[in-house]
Design a protein around this motif. Sequence first.
Motif, PDB file in Angstrom:
ATOM      1  N   GLN A  46       1.456  21.643  -3.257  1.00  0.00           N
ATOM      2  CA  GLN A  46       2.588  20.942  -3.001  1.00  0.00           C
ATOM      3  C   GLN A  46       1.902  20.142  -2.417  1.00  0.00           C
ATOM      4  OE1 GLN A  46       5.884  21.272  -1.784  1.00  0.00           O
ATOM      5  NE2 GLN A  46       5.771  19.848  -0.510  1.00  0.00           N
ATOM      6  N   ASN A  47       0.638  20.446  -2.147  1.00  0.00           N
ATOM      7  CA  ASN A  47      -0.474  19.869  -1.248  1.00  0.00           C
ATOM      8  C   ASN A  47      -0.195  18.569  -2.126  1.00  0.00           C
ATOM      9  OD1 ASN A  47      -2.505  18.877   1.011  1.00  0.00           O
ATOM     10  ND2 ASN A  47      -4.174  19.694  -1.035  1.00  0.00           N
ATOM     11  N   ASP A  48      -0.193  18.220  -3.369  1.00  0.00           N
ATOM     12  CA  ASP A  48      -0.554  17.432  -4.617  1.00  0.00           C
ATOM     13  C   ASP A  48       0.079  16.377  -4.603  1.00  0.00           C
ATOM     14  OD1 ASP A  48      -2.616  18.072  -6.229  1.00  0.00           O
ATOM     15  OD2 ASP A  48      -1.239  19.121  -7.439  1.00  0.00           O
ATOM     16  N   ILE A  49       1.614  16.782  -3.654  1.00  0.00           N
ATOM     17  CA  ILE A  49       2.656  15.823  -3.281  1.00  0.00           C
ATOM     18  C   ILE A  49       2.670  15.498  -2.040  1.00  0.00           C
ATOM     19  CG2 ILE A  49       5.200  15.911  -2.864  1.00  0.00           C
ATOM     20  CD1 ILE A  49       4.742  16.664  -5.792  1.00  0.00           C
ATOM     21  N   LYS A  50       1.811  15.595  -1.194  1.00  0.00           N
ATOM     22  CA  LYS A  50       1.078  15.450   0.215  1.00  0.00           C
ATOM     23  C   LYS A  50       0.402  14.141  -0.150  1.00  0.00           C
ATOM     24  CE  LYS A  50       2.555  19.665   2.726  1.00  0.00           C
ATOM     25  NZ  LYS A  50       1.773  20.730   4.102  1.00  0.00           N
ATOM     26  N   ILE A  51      -0.204  14.118  -0.695  1.00  0.00           N
ATOM     27  CA  ILE A  51      -1.517  13.588  -1.318  1.00  0.00           C
ATOM     28  C   ILE A  51      -0.785  12.542  -2.112  1.00  0.00           C
ATOM     29  CG2 ILE A  51      -4.055  13.101  -2.599  1.00  0.00           C
ATOM     30  CD1 ILE A  51      -4.242  16.136  -2.534  1.00  0.00           C
ATOM     31  N   ASP A  52       0.003  12.508  -3.296  1.00  0.00           N
ATOM     32  CA  ASP A  52       0.594  11.774  -3.980  1.00  0.00           C
ATOM     33  C   ASP A  52       1.747  10.923  -3.010  1.00  0.00           C
ATOM     34  OD1 ASP A  52      -0.237  12.130  -5.906  1.00  0.00           O
ATOM     35  OD2 ASP A  52       1.566  13.662  -6.538  1.00  0.00           O
ATOM     36  N   LYS A  53       1.879  10.875  -2.200  1.00  0.00           N
ATOM     37  CA  LYS A  53       2.508  10.391  -0.998  1.00  0.00           C
ATOM     38  C   LYS A  53       1.864   9.601   0.010  1.00  0.00           C
ATOM     39  CE  LYS A  53       6.814  13.380  -0.086  1.00  0.00           C
ATOM     40  NZ  LYS A  53       7.317  14.684   0.362  1.00  0.00           N
ATOM     41  N   ILE A  54       0.701   9.864   0.162  1.00  0.00           N
ATOM     42  CA  ILE A  54      -0.395   9.170   1.025  1.00  0.00           C
ATOM     43  C   ILE A  54      -0.742   7.707   0.710  1.00  0.00           C
ATOM     44  CG2 ILE A  54      -2.553   9.838   2.252  1.00  0.00           C
ATOM     45  CD1 ILE A  54      -1.796  12.318   2.999  1.00  0.00           C
ATOM     46  N   VAL A  55      -0.504   7.872  -0.833  1.00  0.00           N
ATOM     47  CA  VAL A  55      -1.422   7.379  -2.002  1.00  0.00           C
ATOM     48  C   VAL A  55      -0.357   6.344  -1.795  1.00  0.00           C
ATOM     49  CG1 VAL A  55      -2.426   6.083  -4.173  1.00  0.00           C
ATOM     50  CG2 VAL A  55      -3.395   8.395  -2.714  1.00  0.00           C
ATOM     51  N   TYR A  56       0.560   6.650  -2.658  1.00  0.00           N
ATOM     52  CA  TYR A  56       1.485   5.186  -2.939  1.00  0.00           C
ATOM     53  C   TYR A  56       2.479   4.845  -1.397  1.00  0.00           C
ATOM     54  CZ  TYR A  56       2.134   6.615  -7.534  1.00  0.00           C
ATOM     55  OH  TYR A  56       0.999   6.564  -8.893  1.00  0.00           O
ATOM     56  N   LYS A  57       2.569   5.432  -0.186  1.00  0.00           N
ATOM     57  CA  LYS A  57       2.684   4.694   1.399  1.00  0.00           C
ATOM     58  C   LYS A  57       1.736   3.781   1.266  1.00  0.00           C
ATOM     59  CE  LYS A  57       5.347   8.403   3.614  1.00  0.00           C
ATOM     60  NZ  LYS A  57       4.967   8.706   4.542  1.00  0.00           N
ATOM     61  N   CYS A  58       0.338   3.601   0.828  1.00  0.00           N
ATOM     62  CA  CYS A  58      -0.416   3.229   1.301  1.00  0.00           C
ATOM     63  C   CYS A  58      -0.751   1.822   0.351  1.00  0.00           C
ATOM     64  CB  CYS A  58      -2.183   3.644   1.090  1.00  0.00           C
ATOM     65  SG  CYS A  58      -3.156   2.451   1.772  1.00  0.00           S
ATOM     66  N   LEU A  59      -0.469   2.057  -0.807  1.00  0.00           N
ATOM     67  CA  LEU A  59      -0.258   0.753  -2.034  1.00  0.00           C
ATOM     68  C   LEU A  59       0.502   0.203  -1.499  1.00  0.00           C
ATOM     69  CD1 LEU A  59      -0.321   2.867  -5.684  1.00  0.00           C
ATOM     70  CD2 LEU A  59      -2.022   1.200  -4.767  1.00  0.00           C
ATOM     71  N   ILE A  60       2.205   0.373  -1.145  1.00  0.00           N
ATOM     72  CA  ILE A  60       3.091  -0.346  -0.704  1.00  0.00           C
ATOM     73  C   ILE A  60       2.856  -0.557   0.523  1.00  0.00           C
ATOM     74  CG2 ILE A  60       5.396  -0.063   0.187  1.00  0.00           C
ATOM     75  CD1 ILE A  60       5.926   1.956  -1.690  1.00  0.00           C
ATOM     76  N   LYS A  61       2.215   0.147   1.510  1.00  0.00           N
ATOM     77  CA  LYS A  61       2.017  -0.610   2.937  1.00  0.00           C
ATOM     78  C   LYS A  61       1.340  -2.265   2.357  1.00  0.00           C
ATOM     79  CE  LYS A  61      -0.098   0.273   7.008  1.00  0.00           C
ATOM     80  NZ  LYS A  61      -0.696   1.047   7.845  1.00  0.00           N
ATOM     81  N   ASN A  62       0.001  -2.107   1.833  1.00  0.00           N
ATOM     82  CA  ASN A  62      -0.595  -3.744   1.187  1.00  0.00           C
ATOM     83  C   ASN A  62       0.260  -4.574   0.120  1.00  0.00           C
ATOM     84  OD1 ASN A  62      -3.742  -2.772   2.585  1.00  0.00           O
ATOM     85  ND2 ASN A  62      -2.147  -1.148   2.221  1.00  0.00           N
ATOM     86  N   GLY A  63       1.099  -3.857  -0.116  1.00  0.00           N
ATOM     87  CA  GLY A  63       1.980  -4.642  -0.573  1.00  0.00           C
ATOM     88  C   GLY A  63       1.719  -4.700  -1.997  1.00  0.00           C
ATOM     89  N   PHE A  64       1.202  -3.855  -2.903  1.00  0.00           N
ATOM     90  CA  PHE A  64       1.365  -3.410  -4.481  1.00  0.00           C
ATOM     91  C   PHE A  64       2.165  -2.592  -4.991  1.00  0.00           C
ATOM     92  CE2 PHE A  64      -3.160  -3.576  -2.938  1.00  0.00           C
ATOM     93  CZ  PHE A  64      -3.528  -4.576  -3.896  1.00  0.00           C
ATOM     94  N   TYR A  65       3.612  -3.013  -4.527  1.00  0.00           N
ATOM     95  CA  TYR A  65       4.919  -2.960  -5.133  1.00  0.00           C
ATOM     96  C   TYR A  65       4.761  -2.735  -6.265  1.00  0.00           C
ATOM     97  CZ  TYR A  65       6.431  -4.335  -0.762  1.00  0.00           C
ATOM     98  OH  TYR A  65       6.185  -4.137   0.874  1.00  0.00           O
ATOM     99  N   ASP A  66       4.395  -3.471  -7.625  1.00  0.00           N
ATOM    100  CA  ASP A  66       3.994  -3.040  -8.577  1.00  0.00           C
ATOM    101  C   ASP A  66       3.599  -1.065  -9.106  1.00  0.00           C
ATOM    102  OD1 ASP A  66       4.788  -5.665 -10.415  1.00  0.00           O
ATOM    103  OD2 ASP A  66       3.148  -6.339  -9.038  1.00  0.00           O
ATOM    104  N   ALA A  67       2.718  -0.771  -8.681  1.00  0.00           N
ATOM    105  CA  ALA A  67       2.720  -0.079  -8.803  1.00  0.00           C
ATOM    106  C   ALA A  67       3.526   1.200  -8.838  1.00  0.00           C
ATOM    107  CB  ALA A  67       1.824   1.159  -7.382  1.00  0.00           C
ATOM    108  N   LEU A  68       5.111   0.904  -8.235  1.00  0.00           N
ATOM    109  CA  LEU A  68       5.701   2.094  -8.052  1.00  0.00           C
ATOM    110  C   LEU A  68       6.505   1.327 -10.549  1.00  0.00           C
ATOM    111  CD1 LEU A  68       7.484   1.179  -5.003  1.00  0.00           C
ATOM    112  CD2 LEU A  68       6.889   3.307  -5.986  1.00  0.00           C
ATOM    113  N   ASN A  69       6.342   0.447 -11.180  1.00  0.00           N
ATOM    114  CA  ASN A  69       6.916   0.421 -12.748  1.00  0.00           C
ATOM    115  C   ASN A  69       5.903   1.343 -13.367  1.00  0.00           C
ATOM    116  OD1 ASN A  69       7.826  -1.732 -11.013  1.00  0.00           O
ATOM    117  ND2 ASN A  69       6.950  -3.501 -11.653  1.00  0.00           N
TER     118      ASN A  69
END
Length: 350
Positions: free
Chosen positions: A223-246
């Motif tokens: 469960q803690n891993d998921i929290k960390i994953d979400k934090i990292v991906y929110k940060c990527l998206i917020k900074n415009g790195f949408y390609d990370a989702l691909n």
Amino acid sequence: IVKKGVNEKQQYLNMSNENLPWFVRILTTTACNAKCHYCYEKGAKIYTIDTALADKIIDRIIYALKNSNYHSLHVQWFGGEPLLNVNIISYISAKVKEFCTLNNYKFFSTIVTNGSLINDDIINLSLNEWNTLKYQITIDGMKREYEDIKKYNFDNGFEIVLNNIKKLAQNNINVSIRLNYSQDNYVSICKLIKFLKNQFGNNDKIKVYAFRIFENENNKHTQNDIKIDKIVYKCLIKNGFYDALNNFTTTIKDNCVAVRKNNMVINANGDILKCSRAINDNFSVVGNIDSLEYNTSNLDIWENNELAPECKKCKFLTICGGGCKYDKIKGNEHCPLSPKLIKFLLKQSL
């Protein structure tokens, strides 16, 4: 996202990889100038390709192309640190490129490197001799965390690598920056994402994505891993790195390259593998460059693309493609993501 009445899973199962290039990953050396604590090659014997072995590798690649229906060749230079053996990259590239040109095969290369050894000469070789389309370079955090993990024998590795990334992009070479994150460094990774945004802005030659390094040996999400994953991906998206989702979607059958028949990994000692991650495992060796014969029992283990029962039932099959073959063989969790995280990422992409 998917129209009503479309059987997306069946479409995936009916897909073919015939139009993909023949893929050869060559470990020019198993030596490295970094000492990352998480490296799966830790403990591997040090080998370096010489010209005698290189000639055998060239012959094997040409033989594979002649005896296949593939019309293009993708060579990925790998290690260790592949740029420790630049002369061999040039030697193999020249002869393979000549064959491909004469026989109407498309030839291109990519390089997986820590980025510290790139210079103007290597960029020139990449453009004019190696047909390099992309570099993949890993950064593990901001300066202190990055240099603590890499443990180079020189100073200012962080600045050197960032400057090299900038040089590659200025020369129209694509760079994929991979952010290896874990519970230990995710805070630094988020700072790094903001830093990269300020450094490179919307440079279309530079892509940024993240990859989790698991602390538990079975690759299970907590469960803690998921929290960390979400934090990292929110940060990527917020900074415009949408390609990370691909990175979490696929339009390719058998998304794990080790399963495909049009794939071989050539170790610096001449062993032929299906997966470089399995460099220290006995079941990984499917042949040797000195013989056209394969270890069929090992080869069958890797190329058996029968999906696990849970994968056949899973609604996320068309996203992950069945997971990691190496982890399946080892009995580890082979699904790369948790359903909770996939749902989260899909929502971010809408």
